[in-house]
Motif scaffolding. Sequence first.
Motif, PDB file in Angstrom:
ATOM      1  N   GLN A 184       0.764  -1.181  -0.030  1.00  0.00           N
ATOM      2  CA  GLN A 184      -0.055  -0.033  -0.089  1.00  0.00           C
ATOM      3  C   GLN A 184       0.898   1.202   0.153  1.00  0.00           C
ATOM      4  O   GLN A 184       1.534   1.566   0.873  1.00  0.00           O
ATOM      5  CB  GLN A 184      -0.830   0.023   1.195  1.00  0.00           C
ATOM      6  N   ASN A 185       1.298   1.805  -1.138  1.00  0.00           N
ATOM      7  CA  ASN A 185       2.370   2.507  -1.397  1.00  0.00           C
ATOM      8  C   ASN A 185       3.675   1.972  -0.817  1.00  0.00           C
ATOM      9  O   ASN A 185       4.651   1.749  -1.620  1.00  0.00           O
ATOM     10  CB  ASN A 185       2.097   3.835  -0.706  1.00  0.00           C
ATOM     11  N   GLU A 186       3.896   1.614   0.291  1.00  0.00           N
ATOM     12  CA  GLU A 186       5.154   0.842   0.766  1.00  0.00           C
ATOM     13  C   GLU A 186       4.758  -0.709   0.817  1.00  0.00           C
ATOM     14  O   GLU A 186       3.780  -0.825   0.660  1.00  0.00           O
ATOM     15  CB  GLU A 186       5.410   1.349   2.129  1.00  0.00           C
ATOM     16  N   ASN A 187       5.746  -1.337   0.769  1.00  0.00           N
ATOM     17  CA  ASN A 187       5.690  -2.687   1.001  1.00  0.00           C
ATOM     18  C   ASN A 187       5.550  -2.975   2.241  1.00  0.00           C
ATOM     19  O   ASN A 187       6.175  -2.500   3.298  1.00  0.00           O
ATOM     20  CB  ASN A 187       6.825  -3.548   0.563  1.00  0.00           C
ATOM     21  N   LEU A 188       4.333  -3.692   2.626  1.00  0.00           N
ATOM     22  CA  LEU A 188       3.901  -3.784   4.170  1.00  0.00           C
ATOM     23  C   LEU A 188       3.817  -5.193   4.703  1.00  0.00           C
ATOM     24  O   LEU A 188       3.903  -5.445   5.751  1.00  0.00           O
ATOM     25  CB  LEU A 188       2.336  -3.050   4.147  1.00  0.00           C
ATOM     26  N   ALA A 189       4.088  -6.447   3.705  1.00  0.00           N
ATOM     27  CA  ALA A 189       3.921  -7.655   4.174  1.00  0.00           C
ATOM     28  C   ALA A 189       4.465  -8.536   3.059  1.00  0.00           C
ATOM     29  O   ALA A 189       4.140  -8.201   2.051  1.00  0.00           O
ATOM     30  CB  ALA A 189       2.607  -8.077   4.586  1.00  0.00           C
ATOM     31  N   ALA A 190       5.164  -9.494   3.618  1.00  0.00           N
ATOM     32  CA  ALA A 190       5.802 -10.683   2.741  1.00  0.00           C
ATOM     33  C   ALA A 190       5.598 -11.908   3.071  1.00  0.00           C
ATOM     34  O   ALA A 190       5.722 -12.410   4.164  1.00  0.00           O
ATOM     35  CB  ALA A 190       7.324 -10.127   2.543  1.00  0.00           C
ATOM     36  N   GLU A 191       4.763 -12.647   2.031  1.00  0.00           N
ATOM     37  CA  GLU A 191       4.713 -14.417   2.503  1.00  0.00           C
ATOM     38  C   GLU A 191       5.507 -14.904   1.570  1.00  0.00           C
ATOM     39  O   GLU A 191       5.348 -14.964   0.203  1.00  0.00           O
ATOM     40  CB  GLU A 191       3.308 -14.371   2.164  1.00  0.00           C
ATOM     41  N   ARG A 192       6.144 -16.036   2.112  1.00  0.00           N
ATOM     42  CA  ARG A 192       6.867 -16.868   1.373  1.00  0.00           C
ATOM     43  C   ARG A 192       6.330 -18.376   1.544  1.00  0.00           C
ATOM     44  O   ARG A 192       6.033 -18.800   2.556  1.00  0.00           O
ATOM     45  CB  ARG A 192       8.394 -17.175   2.119  1.00  0.00           C
ATOM     46  N   ASP A 193       5.928 -18.793   0.428  1.00  0.00           N
ATOM     47  CA  ASP A 193       5.163 -20.359   0.331  1.00  0.00           C
ATOM     48  C   ASP A 193       3.878 -20.260   1.425  1.00  0.00           C
ATOM     49  O   ASP A 193       3.673 -21.099   2.216  1.00  0.00           O
ATOM     50  CB  ASP A 193       6.015 -21.499   0.682  1.00  0.00           C
ATOM     51  N   GLY A 194       3.348 -19.129   1.446  1.00  0.00           N
ATOM     52  CA  GLY A 194       1.777 -18.972   2.172  1.00  0.00           C
ATOM     53  C   GLY A 194       2.557 -18.643   3.646  1.00  0.00           C
ATOM     54  O   GLY A 194       1.508 -18.254   4.549  1.00  0.00           O
ATOM     55  N   GLN A 195       3.517 -18.409   3.993  1.00  0.00           N
ATOM     56  CA  GLN A 195       3.945 -18.008   5.595  1.00  0.00           C
ATOM     57  C   GLN A 195       4.477 -16.575   5.468  1.00  0.00           C
ATOM     58  O   GLN A 195       5.276 -16.272   4.595  1.00  0.00           O
ATOM     59  CB  GLN A 195       5.177 -18.867   5.809  1.00  0.00           C
ATOM     60  N   VAL A 196       3.749 -15.802   6.497  1.00  0.00           N
ATOM     61  CA  VAL A 196       4.218 -14.364   6.691  1.00  0.00           C
ATOM     62  C   VAL A 196       5.613 -14.460   7.144  1.00  0.00           C
ATOM     63  O   VAL A 196       6.007 -15.115   8.328  1.00  0.00           O
ATOM     64  CB  VAL A 196       3.411 -13.792   7.592  1.00  0.00           C
ATOM     65  N   VAL A 197       6.600 -13.547   6.517  1.00  0.00           N
ATOM     66  CA  VAL A 197       8.078 -13.754   6.875  1.00  0.00           C
ATOM     67  C   VAL A 197       8.620 -12.349   7.076  1.00  0.00           C
ATOM     68  O   VAL A 197       9.654 -12.155   7.819  1.00  0.00           O
ATOM     69  CB  VAL A 197       8.927 -14.344   5.781  1.00  0.00           C
ATOM     70  N   ALA A 198       7.504 -11.345   7.106  1.00  0.00           N
ATOM     71  CA  ALA A 198       8.086  -9.880   7.342  1.00  0.00           C
ATOM     72  C   ALA A 198       6.904  -9.022   7.293  1.00  0.00           C
ATOM     73  O   ALA A 198       5.803  -9.489   6.246  1.00  0.00           O
ATOM     74  CB  ALA A 198       9.492  -9.327   6.423  1.00  0.00           C
TER      75      ALA A 198
END
Lengths: 359, 359
Positions: B278-292
Amino acid sequence: MRLIDEAALADITLGSTVLGSGGGGDPYIGMLLAREAIRRHGPVPLVDIEEVPDDANVVFIAGLGAPGVLIEKLPRAEEYVRVLRELERLTGQTFAYVCAAEAGGLNAVTPFTTAAAAGVPIVDADGMGRAFPELQLVTPTLYGGRATPMVMADEHGNVMYLTSATNAWAEAYTRAAVGASGANAATALYPMTGAEAKERLVHGAISLAEDLGRTIREARAAHTSPVAAVLAKQRGVLLFTGKVEEVERRNERGWTIGKAHLSGLDEYRGRRMTVHFQNENLAAERDGQVVATSPDLIMSMEIDTGEPIPAEEIRYGYRVAVVGLPCDPRWRTAAGIELAGPRHFGYDMEYRPVEEMSR
Amino acid sequence: MRLIDEAALADITLGSTVLGSGGGGDPYIGMLLAREAIRRHGPVPLVDIEEVPDDANVVFIAGLGAPGVLIEKLPRAEEYVRVLRELERLTGQTFAYVCAAEAGGLNAVTPFTTAAAAGVPIVDADGMGRAFPELQLVTPTLYGGRATPMVMADEHGNVMYLTSATNAWAEAYTRAAVGASGANAATALYPMTGAEAKERLVHGAISLAEDLGRTIREARAAHTSPVAAVLAKQRGVLLFTGKVEEVERRNERGWTIGKAHLSGLDEYRGRRMTVHFQNENLAAERDGQVVATSPDLIMSMEIDTGEPIPAEEIRYGYRVAVVGLPCDPRWRTAAGIELAGPRHFGYDMEYRPVEEMSR
């Protein structure tokens, strides 16, 4: 100078709905607030504009409502005083007089709250002689008068002080801000000197509202026609008498936009009228012919009681007289017609004075 | 105190795109403006926050763009000085120091324009240690610091001075006003004392941006990996290496909102990542797992050059390293996570520090 008490306020309130020209906002809530302030602080001095010293500072007080909010929520007196005090603090000037921006609708009475609570007199004038939906549509704009510096205060405690490049920019910023606030907001705007006020304002506008209110009230009491009395008082023109058959109305940008279609009664039997509105009634067509446009005033009044029916309330079955009242002569200049004539509102119509056009 | 010249400004600009965490606005135009101001008025003193007297006044300078405007239209230096001078005039205070609200993206460099043109030093700090899309999302908010009184000035000549009930109201009013202006606007906000600045701000944020920029520049020159160098410098975590397969992006309320879907390369072959922005990168999921998640920084950097790719520019085919950088410790408090964690942005995710979560 004379004092405006509760009874006079009631007449001003009623008369302001005629000058509202179908819009301007329901003055009822504003009247309650002003009445409360008068009860608490005493009657408000209304001064003739000629009594204002040339070098005194005068400012408009007006309320702005986020769409749909005003009728549900009572604004507070506090903001109506705050805008004056903040404008004084931020400009370093003293405003010894307040004035109505528009004598039509809600804002005919909002300045009374400020006046009573802050202990300053109201000037018997306004910047329209009617109601209009945008803050740049005032007679001071025709003289190069500036809407800003202005202050807006909402009920959440937010205070905005604005200096704008143009009055249209002041409108854009203020409209956006009141939208963001989601609430009512009080404003103090168009600071001017007494000399400027004398040149730029519509003299006697508050007295006119009071006079119209009294006229309707007295006609009701005497069982004579309030509509006829208003027409006689204001050199107005009866444009139509009819029954509302259909209303097309939509809400856009917080504005009430649409048309009311009427079929004729009495001497207008078999004829038709369409009243175009954008908050205010802005044009009237009779049998397909334009018979009145902004900046002249167009008002639907209930036939028997003379009650002015706002554009946002008119609906099927109302029996109304549609009347046209001449606007202030300054609106009839080329600049006035350009600022507030039918084309400003997107109607492809030529303005001509209502008393000529409706012949 | 040291002087920031054109070369240092270039490093700050590049480093600010890392701290932008995918957003913050393209600093290129802001850099041009600041460089012009430095050429004209000379290098800008950057002072360590400990050098600022406790009783001095400090204020954030930041630019706000109406959606889609900033990249097409060069803002003017004039407004960046005007906001400071108007705030001084209206508050009666002198602001001897300016400071970046966010060291990520455009607003890492906008204060340099003010500083050079107005002849005041910049404090080596910011209110985020990154970029965020709303003006209340700054570390001073965590201490009860107030965004207002603030001034906003647009290129049309409109100047708004605001005192708001809360920082969220300041955001709402300012966003509405910049939308109404249809233009860029400069702001001066969060006035604070030197003592407050020392307590509330992220120390060394401008030096950090410069350091990151220099790190990338030197790695490029040495043909070593800029991504590895940034990770080493900032105790960052490599979350993924992959190719962009698909980007879902929409514009809503002027925000760039969506997801980038990546397929793995190298040691991540066969695996998948989704970056939510949302403008900034706010979440990252790797293989369906939240990693950041926010408030930690998540950045897509082009694998070979280390060029940070903003969320609004990422597209099919980009080969990127997705890196996670720890945010300032204050964002990791309960109040910090509540203010700027994933739930503030509508993601049903728990925040945990990126270095733990991605293990």
